[in-house]
Design a protein around this motif. Structure first.
Motif, PDB file in Angstrom:
ATOM      1  N   HIS A  20       0.826  -1.209   0.000  1.00 56.66           N
ATOM      2  CA  HIS A  20       0.000   0.000   0.000  1.00 56.66           C
ATOM      3  C   HIS A  20       0.864   1.264   0.000  1.00 56.66           C
ATOM      4  O   HIS A  20       0.640   2.190   0.780  1.00 56.66           O
ATOM      5  CB  HIS A  20      -0.937   0.007   1.215  1.00 56.66           C
ATOM      6  N   GLN A  55      -4.933   0.413  14.722  1.00 55.27           N
ATOM      7  CA  GLN A  55      -5.315   0.770  13.368  1.00 55.27           C
ATOM      8  C   GLN A  55      -4.537   2.013  12.977  1.00 55.27           C
ATOM      9  O   GLN A  55      -4.571   3.023  13.689  1.00 55.27           O
ATOM     10  CB  GLN A  55      -6.815   1.034  13.267  1.00 55.27           C
ATOM     11  N   ASP A  93      -4.744   2.322   6.594  1.00 56.77           N
ATOM     12  CA  ASP A  93      -5.408   1.084   6.198  1.00 56.77           C
ATOM     13  C   ASP A  93      -4.622  -0.150   6.640  1.00 56.77           C
ATOM     14  O   ASP A  93      -4.724  -1.214   6.028  1.00 56.77           O
ATOM     15  CB  ASP A  93      -5.663   1.046   4.684  1.00 56.77           C
ATOM     16  N   GLU A 132     -12.193  -6.190   6.393  1.00 55.20           N
ATOM     17  CA  GLU A 132     -12.370  -5.462   5.131  1.00 55.20           C
ATOM     18  C   GLU A 132     -11.754  -4.067   5.211  1.00 55.20           C
ATOM     19  O   GLU A 132     -11.961  -3.325   6.173  1.00 55.20           O
ATOM     20  CB  GLU A 132     -13.861  -5.359   4.798  1.00 55.20           C
ATOM     21  N   GLY A 133     -10.975  -3.739   4.192  1.00 52.08           N
ATOM     22  CA  GLY A 133     -10.385  -2.414   4.099  1.00 52.08           C
ATOM     23  C   GLY A 133      -9.030  -2.279   4.750  1.00 52.08           C
ATOM     24  O   GLY A 133      -8.430  -1.197   4.704  1.00 52.08           O
ATOM     25  N   PHE A 134      -8.524  -3.368   5.356  1.00 53.35           N
ATOM     26  CA  PHE A 134      -7.256  -3.304   6.080  1.00 53.35           C
ATOM     27  C   PHE A 134      -6.280  -4.366   5.583  1.00 53.35           C
ATOM     28  O   PHE A 134      -6.678  -5.453   5.170  1.00 53.35           O
ATOM     29  CB  PHE A 134      -7.466  -3.516   7.583  1.00 53.35           C
ATOM     30  N   HIS A 150      -3.845  -9.826   1.829  1.00 58.55           N
ATOM     31  CA  HIS A 150      -4.234  -8.795   2.795  1.00 58.55           C
ATOM     32  C   HIS A 150      -3.595  -9.014   4.168  1.00 58.55           C
ATOM     33  O   HIS A 150      -4.116  -8.510   5.170  1.00 58.55           O
ATOM     34  CB  HIS A 150      -5.762  -8.769   2.944  1.00 58.55           C
TER      35      HIS A 150
END
Length: 210
Positions: free
Chosen positions: A8, A128, A131, A142-144, A175
């Motif tokens: 990312h 957190q 992301d 989801e999203g991480f 992921h």
């Protein structure tokens, strides 16, 4: 020798100690040190040499000296079980380690968070950051993209005949990236590499992409 990976648009360095350095955040991620396990073994008669008590702290110092991070984040199972003689060594180590330290609590972290907080260490359930999700147990959310430990991943390499070699590794999926156990005497669990996985094995002080 280290290995580099980009996730990312962020840069990470995989160290043969088992530590993972997040360049943009100057954060060193470490999982499953299991301090106190050597003393636990010795208490019950295992023939573990006393000098092994200091091995984990030597490894920590080596990784910190290499990266000089601003933050050290332990991804769970920092201490193996109840308080024992190694807690005093840990207190001394913290005193001479000037970086911010955070512990993401794992299933073995049964020592009261107040003991850590007295040393200036923050204990949390997860982190957190953008992301990225930092946990002890591997988690898909989801999203991480998830960094975790717990599994003590290893890869088995097979040679000719019945020869095989079992090596600790960083295990990366689409992921998720699971860190190897940092601590000595922790054991490991062989994971099967399949399509979409990237495996970075640790051998002879070198991280090698398999």
């Amino acid at each position: 020798m280290t290995a580099n990976v980009q996730i990312h648009d962020q840069n990470f360095v995989l160290h043969p100690s088992g530590g993972l350095f997040w360049v943009e955040r100057s954060a060193l991620l470490i999982s499953d040190v299991h301090l106190g396990k050597v003393s636990h073994f010795r208490k019950y008669g295992a023939a573990v040499p006393r000098k092994a008590l200091h091995r984990n702290f030597d490894l920590l110092d080596e990784a910190i000296s290499f990266f000089r991070p601003k933050l050290i984040c332990f991804l769970g199972d920092l201490f193996h079980s109840h308080l024992n003689a190694e807690w005093t060594l840990f207190e001394l180590w913290v005193e001479r380690t000037p970086m911010e330290i955070i512990l993401v609590a794992g299933n073995h972290d049964i020592i009261s968070p107040h003991k850590y907080e007295q040393l200036g260490i923050r204990v949390v359930a997860e982190i957190q950051s953008g992301d990225f999700l930092l946990t002890h147990h591997p988690e898909i959310r989801e999203g991480f993209f998830n960094f975790s430990g717990h599994v003590h991943p290893a890869i088995r390499l097979r040679g000719s005949g019945r020869q095989s070699l079992r090596l600790p590794c960083f295990f990366k999926a689409e992921h998720q990236l699971i860190l190897p156990a940092f601590g000595e005497f922790t054991g490991n669990h062989v994971l099967e590499k399949s399509k979409g996985h990237e495996v970075y094995a640790i051998a002879d002080e070198t991280v090698i992409k398999i």
